[in-house]
Design a protein around this motif. Structure first.
Motif, mmCIF file in Angstrom:
data_model
loop_
_atom_site.group_PDB
_atom_site.id
_atom_site.type_symbol
_atom_site.label_atom_id
_atom_site.label_comp_id
_atom_site.label_asym_id
_atom_site.label_seq_id
_atom_site.Cartn_x
_atom_site.Cartn_y
_atom_site.Cartn_z
ATOM 1 N N MET A 1 -31.431 -21.019 30.543
ATOM 2 C CA MET A 1 -31.409 -19.671 31.027
ATOM 3 C C MET A 1 -30.681 -18.810 29.991
ATOM 4 S SD MET A 1 -29.448 -17.954 34.348
ATOM 5 C CE MET A 1 -29.079 -19.520 34.994
ATOM 6 N N TYR A 2 -31.140 -17.558 29.865
ATOM 7 C CA TYR A 2 -30.478 -16.595 28.995
ATOM 8 C C TYR A 2 -29.901 -15.474 29.844
ATOM 9 C CZ TYR A 2 -32.645 -18.864 25.021
ATOM 10 O OH TYR A 2 -33.012 -19.774 24.058
ATOM 11 N N LEU A 3 -28.698 -15.032 29.493
ATOM 12 C CA LEU A 3 -28.032 -13.934 30.180
ATOM 13 C C LEU A 3 -27.636 -12.881 29.160
ATOM 14 C CD1 LEU A 3 -25.616 -16.026 32.444
ATOM 15 C CD2 LEU A 3 -27.783 -14.995 33.115
ATOM 16 N N ALA A 4 -27.739 -11.610 29.554
ATOM 17 C CA ALA A 4 -27.358 -10.505 28.669
ATOM 18 C C ALA A 4 -26.281 -9.672 29.332
ATOM 19 C CB ALA A 4 -28.568 -9.645 28.352
ATOM 20 N N SER A 5 -25.333 -9.225 28.518
ATOM 21 C CA SER A 5 -24.289 -8.315 28.990
ATOM 22 C C SER A 5 -24.104 -7.245 27.929
ATOM 23 C CB SER A 5 -22.976 -9.073 29.212
ATOM 24 O OG SER A 5 -22.391 -9.395 27.966
ATOM 25 N N SER A 6 -23.129 -6.392 28.104
ATOM 26 C CA SER A 6 -22.873 -5.363 27.095
ATOM 27 C C SER A 6 -22.302 -5.959 25.808
ATOM 28 C CB SER A 6 -21.938 -4.292 27.646
ATOM 29 O OG SER A 6 -20.717 -4.870 28.027
ATOM 30 N N ASN A 7 -21.911 -7.229 25.834
ATOM 31 C CA ASN A 7 -21.378 -7.895 24.637
ATOM 32 C C ASN A 7 -22.443 -8.612 23.828
ATOM 33 O OD1 ASN A 7 -18.689 -7.181 25.077
ATOM 34 N ND2 ASN A 7 -18.441 -8.842 26.533
ATOM 35 N N GLY A 8 -23.565 -8.978 24.456
ATOM 36 C CA GLY A 8 -24.598 -9.712 23.744
ATOM 37 C C GLY A 8 -25.393 -10.595 24.673
ATOM 38 N N ILE A 9 -26.013 -11.620 24.101
ATOM 39 C CA ILE A 9 -26.853 -12.561 24.849
ATOM 40 C C ILE A 9 -26.294 -13.963 24.666
ATOM 41 C CG2 ILE A 9 -29.169 -13.546 25.053
ATOM 42 C CD1 ILE A 9 -30.253 -10.911 23.947
ATOM 43 N N VAL A 10 -26.264 -14.720 25.757
ATOM 44 C CA VAL A 10 -25.827 -16.114 25.714
ATOM 45 C C VAL A 10 -26.903 -16.980 26.343
ATOM 46 C CG1 VAL A 10 -23.366 -15.539 25.823
ATOM 47 C CG2 VAL A 10 -24.615 -16.038 27.932
ATOM 48 N N SER A 11 -26.911 -18.257 25.974
ATOM 49 C CA SER A 11 -27.763 -19.220 26.667
ATOM 50 C C SER A 11 -26.862 -20.081 27.540
ATOM 51 C CB SER A 11 -28.547 -20.088 25.674
ATOM 52 O OG SER A 11 -27.678 -20.938 24.962
#
Length: 93
Positions: A1-11
């Protein structure tokens, strides 16, 4: 799964979080990116995230903006796609 926030994208896989993309301000802006008190009008605040087969990403923000992170070797290029001024209705005759 990939998640995005105001800091960037993580897996996220097997309970491990791995950074993929870190969002930063354009070169020359002397500021820590994405603090709680926005100074500029183009903060990325993703609400939707999609991934292309080539590893690129598309993000939608809370103001219905669209951003592309195009995979370029081991990094990403940031694009604001051009939008047509004509509205199209999908699924209506």
């Amino acid at each position: 799964m990939y998640l995005a926030s105001s800091n960037g994208i993580v897996s996220v896989k097997n309970n491990e979080i791995t950074p993929v993309v870190y969002f930063d301000y354009p070169q020359g802006m002397d500021r820590v990116p994405y603090t709680a008190d926005p100074q500029y009008g183009y903060h990325i605040k993703p609400q939707r995230l999609g991934k292309f087969n080539d590893g690129s990403f598309i993000l939608g923000d809370r103001f219905d903006g669209v951003y592309l992170l195009m995979k370029n070797g081991s990094s990403y290029d940031f694009y604001l796609p051009e939008m047509t001024k004509k509205a199209y209705l999908i699924g209506r005759n």
